[in-house]
Design an enzyme around this catalytic site. Sequence first.
Site, PDB file in Angstrom:
ATOM      1  N   TYR A  36     -30.965 -27.402  -2.592  1.00  0.00           N
ATOM      2  CA  TYR A  36     -32.287 -28.091  -2.736  1.00  0.00           C
ATOM      3  C   TYR A  36     -32.507 -28.440  -1.110  1.00  0.00           C
ATOM      4  O   TYR A  36     -33.492 -29.312  -1.076  1.00  0.00           O
ATOM      5  CB  TYR A  36     -32.224 -29.372  -3.463  1.00  0.00           C
ATOM      6  CG  TYR A  36     -31.934 -29.130  -4.987  1.00  0.00           C
ATOM      7  CD1 TYR A  36     -31.891 -27.559  -5.530  1.00  0.00           C
ATOM      8  CD2 TYR A  36     -31.624 -30.001  -6.022  1.00  0.00           C
ATOM      9  CE1 TYR A  36     -31.886 -27.485  -6.891  1.00  0.00           C
ATOM     10  CE2 TYR A  36     -31.222 -29.894  -7.300  1.00  0.00           C
ATOM     11  CZ  TYR A  36     -31.559 -28.621  -7.731  1.00  0.00           C
ATOM     12  OH  TYR A  36     -31.221 -28.404  -8.976  1.00  0.00           O
ATOM     13  N   HIS A  86     -23.736 -23.394  -9.281  1.00  0.00           N
ATOM     14  CA  HIS A  86     -25.165 -23.611  -9.751  1.00  0.00           C
ATOM     15  C   HIS A  86     -25.761 -22.539 -10.772  1.00  0.00           C
ATOM     16  O   HIS A  86     -26.309 -22.977 -11.978  1.00  0.00           O
ATOM     17  CB  HIS A  86     -26.023 -23.320  -8.589  1.00  0.00           C
ATOM     18  CG  HIS A  86     -27.391 -24.102  -8.653  1.00  0.00           C
ATOM     19  ND1 HIS A  86     -27.961 -24.558  -7.402  1.00  0.00           N
ATOM     20  CD2 HIS A  86     -28.236 -24.504  -9.639  1.00  0.00           C
ATOM     21  CE1 HIS A  86     -29.283 -25.241  -7.895  1.00  0.00           C
ATOM     22  NE2 HIS A  86     -29.314 -24.962  -9.141  1.00  0.00           N
TER      23      HIS A  86
HETATM   24  N1  NAP Z   1     -29.264 -26.670 -12.360  1.00  0.00           N
HETATM   25  C1  NAP Z   1     -30.297 -25.998 -12.466  1.00  0.00           C
HETATM   26  O1  NAP Z   1     -30.309 -24.790 -12.620  1.00  0.00           O
HETATM   27  C2  NAP Z   1     -31.612 -26.851 -12.306  1.00  0.00           C
HETATM   28  C3  NAP Z   1     -32.719 -26.403 -12.392  1.00  0.00           C
HETATM   29  C4  NAP Z   1     -33.831 -27.025 -12.588  1.00  0.00           C
HETATM   30  C5  NAP Z   1     -33.622 -28.420 -12.255  1.00  0.00           C
HETATM   31  N2  NAP Z   1     -32.676 -28.913 -11.924  1.00  0.00           N
HETATM   32  C6  NAP Z   1     -32.491 -30.464 -11.789  1.00  0.00           C
HETATM   33  O2  NAP Z   1     -33.160 -31.028 -12.857  1.00  0.00           O
HETATM   34  C7  NAP Z   1     -34.041 -32.125 -12.212  1.00  0.00           C
HETATM   35  C8  NAP Z   1     -35.087 -32.254 -13.154  1.00  0.00           C
HETATM   36  O3  NAP Z   1     -36.086 -31.175 -13.500  1.00  0.00           O
HETATM   37  P1  NAP Z   1     -37.222 -30.721 -12.804  1.00  0.00           P
HETATM   38  O4  NAP Z   1     -37.506 -31.726 -11.572  1.00  0.00           O
HETATM   39  O5  NAP Z   1     -37.613 -29.341 -12.968  1.00  0.00           O
HETATM   40  O6  NAP Z   1     -38.542 -31.375 -13.859  1.00  0.00           O
HETATM   41  P2  NAP Z   1     -38.636 -32.698 -14.983  1.00  0.00           P
HETATM   42  O7  NAP Z   1     -37.593 -33.954 -14.421  1.00  0.00           O
HETATM   43  O8  NAP Z   1     -38.592 -32.360 -16.398  1.00  0.00           O
HETATM   44  O9  NAP Z   1     -40.078 -33.189 -14.654  1.00  0.00           O
HETATM   45  C9  NAP Z   1     -40.520 -33.967 -13.329  1.00  0.00           C
HETATM   46  C10 NAP Z   1     -41.848 -33.929 -13.040  1.00  0.00           C
HETATM   47  O10 NAP Z   1     -42.138 -34.821 -14.391  1.00  0.00           O
HETATM   48  C11 NAP Z   1     -42.964 -35.858 -13.722  1.00  0.00           C
HETATM   49  N3  NAP Z   1     -42.543 -37.073 -14.429  1.00  0.00           N
HETATM   50  C12 NAP Z   1     -41.434 -37.778 -14.575  1.00  0.00           C
HETATM   51  N4  NAP Z   1     -41.121 -38.842 -15.031  1.00  0.00           N
HETATM   52  C13 NAP Z   1     -42.604 -38.919 -15.473  1.00  0.00           C
HETATM   53  C14 NAP Z   1     -43.124 -39.873 -16.554  1.00  0.00           C
HETATM   54  N5  NAP Z   1     -42.308 -40.887 -17.020  1.00  0.00           N
HETATM   55  N6  NAP Z   1     -44.403 -39.745 -16.884  1.00  0.00           N
HETATM   56  C15 NAP Z   1     -44.974 -38.776 -16.302  1.00  0.00           C
HETATM   57  N7  NAP Z   1     -44.564 -37.773 -15.591  1.00  0.00           N
HETATM   58  C16 NAP Z   1     -43.217 -37.971 -15.120  1.00  0.00           C
HETATM   59  C17 NAP Z   1     -42.879 -36.028 -12.096  1.00  0.00           C
HETATM   60  O11 NAP Z   1     -43.429 -36.438 -11.414  1.00  0.00           O
HETATM   61  P3  NAP Z   1     -43.427 -37.719 -10.257  1.00  0.00           P
HETATM   62  O12 NAP Z   1     -42.171 -37.618  -9.452  1.00  0.00           O
HETATM   63  O13 NAP Z   1     -44.818 -37.814  -9.698  1.00  0.00           O
HETATM   64  O14 NAP Z   1     -43.163 -38.915 -11.094  1.00  0.00           O
HETATM   65  C18 NAP Z   1     -42.517 -34.336 -11.887  1.00  0.00           C
HETATM   66  O15 NAP Z   1     -43.382 -33.652 -11.656  1.00  0.00           O
HETATM   67  C19 NAP Z   1     -34.423 -31.462 -10.906  1.00  0.00           C
HETATM   68  O16 NAP Z   1     -35.105 -32.347 -10.319  1.00  0.00           O
HETATM   69  C20 NAP Z   1     -33.075 -31.064 -10.547  1.00  0.00           C
HETATM   70  O17 NAP Z   1     -32.423 -31.964 -10.183  1.00  0.00           O
HETATM   71  C21 NAP Z   1     -31.512 -28.472 -12.078  1.00  0.00           C
END
Ligand code: NAP
Length: 285
Positions: A57, A115
Amino acid sequence: MADDLTPIEIPTVRLNDGTDYPSVALGTYGLRGSEGAAAIAGAIDNGYRLIDSAFRYDNEGAVGAGVRQSSVPREQIFVTSKIPGRYHDYDATITTVQESVYRTGLDYIDLYLIHWPLPRIGKYIEVYKALLEMRESGLIKAVGVSNFLPEHLQAVIDATGDVPVINQIEFHPYFPQLDAIEIHRELGVQTESWSPVGRGNEMANEPVIREIAARHGKSPVQIILRWHTQLGTIPLPKSANSGRQRENLDIFDVTLTEDEIAAISALGRPDGRISGQDPAVHEEF
Ligand SMILES: NC(=O)c1ccc[n+]([C@@H]2O[C@H](COP(=O)([O-])OP(=O)(O)OC[C@H]3O[C@@H](n4cnc5c(N)ncnc54)[C@H](OP(=O)(O)O)[C@@H]3O)[C@@H](O)[C@H]2O)c1
């Protein structure tokens, strides 16, 4: 308002090494640089204590800066990072963990994950062994994995006798991996959910989720996150926005019924993965 500054306290879950981890974590994908560090520091001040990150990241620096800028002592915070596919090699893993720690500017990283398993490359057991050496050295405190299928978990356990504390997998209402949670539980591995709210896509507009949200006086996203915690998985919602960060922690004053949990799980689809990343074949480096 003074209230806005009060950290939100949340329950903990105990990992197989006896450590108590927060039951909701902060996702940080895309939070980088000074703006990212400020968002992460704000999240910690809002009550987050478990912070996700990854070498890939390019934001371990922002995570470390966020930890230092926050008003919370470092030892109360759990920092996670992950080894990328390009370093699936024993010696490269050692160096990468050292680099991760240097990038954070912290003395240690709490949790280090593999990962992706990359079964075609076939080196994840070697990588896991190197992470155990790093745990011995004190540079990391716990070893876990991400995107591991049950056969990968079993192979690691058989080869090392060590049980990963966490398996971080894709998990949300369109892809609820309920079988994985059960298998993890039997093995003693805590499940963590990535993209827990589906990256803010149409999931929160599902009528069944909106209905449940209205019934409990919560937002649809809060209901999705409470569904995760009641299933026993740690969601890691990413938000750069302080209000939404707080919203995502403020979920423990409601309890969903078994029927409500089942209704949300029923939104699952066989092709429900957000980007079709099947760990059996998905590769990223
Ligand atoms: N291990 C892996 O392979 C892997 C893969 C993907 C992701 N990850 C990890 O998982 C984390 C979370 O997944 P993600 O970032 O893909 O998606 P997510 O957390 O499901 O969704 C994030 C999105 O939702 C919005 N959001 C968050 N809270 C909200 C709320 N209460 N109301 C409305 N919108 C909201 C955020 O916007 P705002 O920021 O504008 O609030 C952002 O656009 C990643 O950041 C990463 O650390 C790991």
